[in-house]
Design an enzyme around this catalytic site. Sequence first.
Site, PDB file in Angstrom:
ATOM      1  N   GLN A 238      13.491 -33.483 -35.211  1.00 45.43           N
ATOM      2  CA  GLN A 238      14.667 -32.625 -35.064  1.00 45.43           C
ATOM      3  C   GLN A 238      15.433 -32.522 -36.382  1.00 45.43           C
ATOM      4  O   GLN A 238      16.356 -31.723 -36.497  1.00 45.43           O
ATOM      5  CB  GLN A 238      15.586 -33.155 -33.953  1.00 45.43           C
ATOM      6  CG  GLN A 238      15.018 -32.936 -32.557  1.00 45.43           C
ATOM      7  CD  GLN A 238      15.924 -33.419 -31.437  1.00 45.43           C
ATOM      8  OE1 GLN A 238      15.533 -34.277 -30.656  1.00 45.43           O
ATOM      9  NE2 GLN A 238      17.127 -32.888 -31.325  1.00 45.43           N
ATOM     10  N   ARG A 385      20.955 -34.076 -24.947  1.00 49.07           N
ATOM     11  CA  ARG A 385      21.574 -32.770 -24.709  1.00 49.07           C
ATOM     12  C   ARG A 385      23.101 -32.856 -24.646  1.00 49.07           C
ATOM     13  O   ARG A 385      23.741 -32.363 -23.722  1.00 49.07           O
ATOM     14  CB  ARG A 385      21.045 -32.137 -23.437  1.00 49.07           C
ATOM     15  CG  ARG A 385      21.167 -30.626 -23.560  1.00 49.07           C
ATOM     16  CD  ARG A 385      20.589 -29.903 -22.390  1.00 49.07           C
ATOM     17  NE  ARG A 385      20.694 -28.471 -22.636  1.00 49.07           N
ATOM     18  CZ  ARG A 385      19.734 -27.611 -22.388  1.00 49.07           C
ATOM     19  NH1 ARG A 385      18.589 -28.000 -21.927  1.00 49.07           N
ATOM     20  NH2 ARG A 385      19.907 -26.341 -22.619  1.00 49.07           N
ATOM     21  N   CYS A 386      23.685 -33.497 -25.637  1.00 46.79           N
ATOM     22  CA  CYS A 386      25.134 -33.496 -25.746  1.00 46.79           C
ATOM     23  C   CYS A 386      25.435 -33.913 -27.167  1.00 46.79           C
ATOM     24  O   CYS A 386      24.570 -34.379 -27.875  1.00 46.79           O
ATOM     25  CB  CYS A 386      25.771 -34.491 -24.789  1.00 46.79           C
ATOM     26  SG  CYS A 386      25.386 -36.191 -25.162  1.00 46.79           S
ATOM     27  N   GLU A 761      24.668 -27.684 -25.287  1.00 44.17           N
ATOM     28  CA  GLU A 761      24.817 -28.977 -24.642  1.00 44.17           C
ATOM     29  C   GLU A 761      25.976 -29.040 -23.660  1.00 44.17           C
ATOM     30  O   GLU A 761      26.056 -29.962 -22.861  1.00 44.17           O
ATOM     31  CB  GLU A 761      24.933 -30.042 -25.718  1.00 44.17           C
ATOM     32  CG  GLU A 761      23.750 -29.907 -26.658  1.00 44.17           C
ATOM     33  CD  GLU A 761      23.776 -30.861 -27.816  1.00 44.17           C
ATOM     34  OE1 GLU A 761      22.713 -31.392 -28.141  1.00 44.17           O
ATOM     35  OE2 GLU A 761      24.845 -31.079 -28.392  1.00 44.17           O
TER      36      GLU A 761
END
Lengths: 807, 287
Positions: A238, A385-386, A761
């Site tokens: 990522q 996902r945040c 997110e």
Amino acid sequence: MNVQSPPTDKQRIEKLQGLGSSRKRVEDARFTQGKGNYVDDIKLPGMLFGDFVRSPYGHARIKSINKDAALAMPGVVAVLTAEDLKPLNLHYMPTLAGDVQAVLADEKVLFQAQEVAFVVAKDRYIAADACELVEVEYEELPALVDAFKAMDADAPLLREDIKDKMEGAHGARAHYNHIFHWDCGDEEGANKALADADVTVEEMITYQRVHPCPLETCGCVASMDKINGKLTLWGTFQAPHAVRTVASLITNIPEHKIRVVSPDIGGGFGNKVGVYPGYICSAVASIVTGVPIKWVEDRMENLSATAFARDYHMTGKLAATKDGVITGLHCHVLADHGAFDACADPTKFPAGFFNICTGSYDIPVAYCGVDGVYTNKAPGGVAYRCSFRVTEAAYMIERMVDILARKLDMDPAELRMKNFIKKEQFPYTSALGWEYDSGDYHTALEKGMESVSYKALRAEQVDNRAAFERGETRKLMGIGVAFFTEIVGAGPVKNCDILGLGMFDSCEIRIHPTGSAIARLGTISQGQGHATTFAQILATEIGIPAEDITLEEGDTDTAPYGLGTYGSRSTPVAGAATAMAGRKIRAKAQMIAAYLLEVHEGDLEWDIDRFQVKGNPEAHKTMKEIAFASYNQAIPGLEPGLEAVSYYDPPNMTYPFGAYICVVDIDVDTGVTDIRSFYALDDCGTRINPMIIEGQVHGGLTEALAIAMGQEISYDEIGNIKGGSLMDFYLPTAVETPMWTTDFTTTPSPHHPIGAKGVGESPNVGGVPAFSNAVHDAFAHKGLTHTQMPHDHWRVWKTAQKLGLTD
Amino acid sequence: MIPGSFDYHRPSTIDEAIGLLASHVGDALILAGGHSLIPMMKLRMATPEHLIDIQDIYDLSAISIGANQIDIGATVTQAQLIHSEELADCCPILRETSLQIADPQIRNLGTIGGNVANGDPGNDMPAIMQLLDADYVLQGPDGTRTVKARAYYEAAYFTARSENEILTSIRFTKPAAGHGSSYHKQKRKIGDYATAAAAVMLEVSNGSCTSASIAMTNLADTPLWAEAAANALIGSALDADAIAAAVAAARAITNPASDGRGPAEYRTHLAGIMVKRAIETAHARAG
Ligand SMILES: Cc1cc2nc3c(=O)[nH]c(=O)nc-3n(C[C@H](O)[C@H](O)[C@H](O)COP(=O)(O)OP(=O)(O)OC[C@H]3O[C@@H](n4cnc5c(N)ncnc54)[C@H](O)[C@@H]3O)c2cc1C
């Protein structure tokens, strides 16, 4: 004769497919045809395959490792252990959190599935067979599984490698299993607010250990070219640029001799931010053997060894007046980081941005303290996902506010309204030090309540409860309200770095002579649709249709440096860089247009896709014409060509927010929860592509559903992982997923060039408390204050049973 | 999750398959749809050296419905069970159950033979075979024999089938016209095995239950035939007391594992709820 009239403004805008257009994702043509190119699709001549021998124990001493039988197997090329890596000083690697992590277990294993030996063989099957032939003799040690016992005087010592190092990366360590203490705010003030309050509530809220579980697991192909001395690493990264820098620092290979490429990535959700032993072992094996090495983990390895998320035990206390004005927050977190501290947070934030935990409320005084501890579990603690630890913070405050509402006997929506930061207070500095850029919370929640007919739902709930008492139904209805504020777009270089690398991002644009373009960014899409949306930002900025703009990311040899994609940072940071680079292009284009039209620059104005002379729009030059001119005209005082690069250091984070309302019907006899409806209003500032936003919200809500209602990675008392396969780890399908209703308000970020805030997110941050609050709400009238997630069937039934509702 | 290596055989007759099994006894396994076996091989819980794929054996692939008896070949898939209208007319519980197994992709490959043969307590069809009092037809080097489904299961993955036998078909008496049946299964998600499930088949005449059969899935290490529970219904008006007695008798014979689906206490409780709901649905459908 067919005379063509010139296109209208509307047609010209539509042709660009710029900001606000629900342009179809350009990526989907290849994904829907199975033509994506993932790491496992990379096949190089002579490539060998790696596989790990992993620990069956949670905590054990390695007495011996015998590789003879494995090495004797035809097709096996090498077996690496810590002993082989030691001379290279690669048996440990630095983590993103300032700790070190064993690449291959050094004398001890500290979690089940830890990497013990790396087998390299001619094919994937031989490698797996040979792993079974590596004989490892272990002496089992007592495992530490309960984080609350980590700092006991007689707790087992986990990290012998650092037992005497009582000064950690984030200050003093109070115990050999302690990692850090970090705090923020005014503890004395918060305690005083609690002491003076009319009403207080306190609850220990656990956010269980879960896992991002991307559909594509982690993997890499490492290839050392012995001729030119260049190491190429394709992988599920990522943050490819950061991986290159880290790889250079730990291997001493100069950075220009390392090329890191992230090809298509099948979901990341934070799981692919860190550096894993598989990458190091593959690189070492390629350097040693001189041929490419592929390592791709399987699903169970992904769930049990690569980065988990959450595992936060949060004790919250709220103080309030009797009419519901919140007067203070105190919070302490016990953070279970597993065997190595491999969280992926900005350096100065060992608990991420957990201090966003005052949420959307104007709380005058607050304190939060976090203690991180080691346990015999897999390392991680990534932002699934945040943004960094934001979903934990949102879950804590949103549950606490609901608990307070019960105690005050107030409607939870009303209590929220009463305490919201008001529109006119922005920019607002929170008690824990963040400067919220913009917001209009009251409007958002009011719109949400109106859309779902909140009052009617509450009336229906009253009827439902009465019918339940009369024995006419065995179902209870719950209404969950959550209002979240995210903090994304890390971040300003003055306080955000990872391993010393400032968290700016970048974009480089080159306009071709015929008026099409290529743009390269420092981020990397894992399904977010960057190639679609960033082209839209540019289309509006420079007047070239989005379809004429190629987007490239992920190759460190070609893309400008950036810190990658996670924490919803791509739009706030790289998106801003894209707009800024576009503006540089436009500034030069204006000079060229002035030359071509023989007017002063100041006499020109930008109009959709061209510069026109003020007051004489007939005299204009389109960006396409300007592009060509930049390549074929000798313009005095200007260099040929049309290129720009921007490195963007954001002045602040962005603060997306939203109002979510969930309605659930619970069968008390079975514990089955039926999500009747879910309404999600998101305010992410300027909306670039509404369709992609909606897709992101759908995906994020589905992951939130998974977490709240079923996901859990737990360990038994001796450190055996439970839930380490998709048999047990809850990944909902279309069947379990309810209809999502999405909505929006638009409050642009005042400091972002196009006002965008990031959205990928938000639904996870707001979704988890909305589901959880709905389940709690169903039982609230029976006296339930709090019960831990996940709210799977048996736990919900257990709640009903404890409240005396079952036979 | 990488299986060990194996040789693959694809015979086209039963005899050929039995010959292959005999020549590799102990090292060979039958492969039907592969949706139980291949996952086991990936986990290396099964490490056969030879796989004998029976999908090409035509004689194993038919559903035949006679006047009194139904015969289902071992390689009939769950999808075929769902799509047979004739079967759904006379024995609807097979369609109802198949639709609750896994997902359409798995049902397109998973066979009834594989589902009942291997003794996985999580599989749904073994309970249905208890319910129907089916016979399993086993063929080996010494010929053919039948074993009662109710006597077939010994423990998880231990069955009355010997290693050199193939289960060729399943037979049972055609259920009486007008019977009511139902399968209630609770699971965590599509593709999961039952947390608890119950099958009920009954006949009602003049408001009174004249015959009943009850079976349960994944509540012990074998499928459960709940004879006492069924007896509690026979002769009753299927009133609340009779149902309560049946539920209590059914719960009494469960012995579920505590696992990710919940503790044993919950699964036993849930077994009763599934039995109760299945009785009510079957009752509503009878007549
Ligand atoms: C994700 C997933 C979810 C599932 N969920 C369910 C569920 O909810 N309920 C359920 O019932 N099933 C479920 N299944 C299992 C599925 O229905 C299988 O297809 C079925 O159980 C086995 O059938 P098969 O044809 O695939 O058998 P195979 O996997 O080919 O074989 C299974 C075993 O039986 C043996 N065998 C197969 N056929 C014969 C034969 N004719 N004679 C002798 N031995 C034989 C094999 O040697 C092997 O040991 C699930 C499977 C998956 C992958």
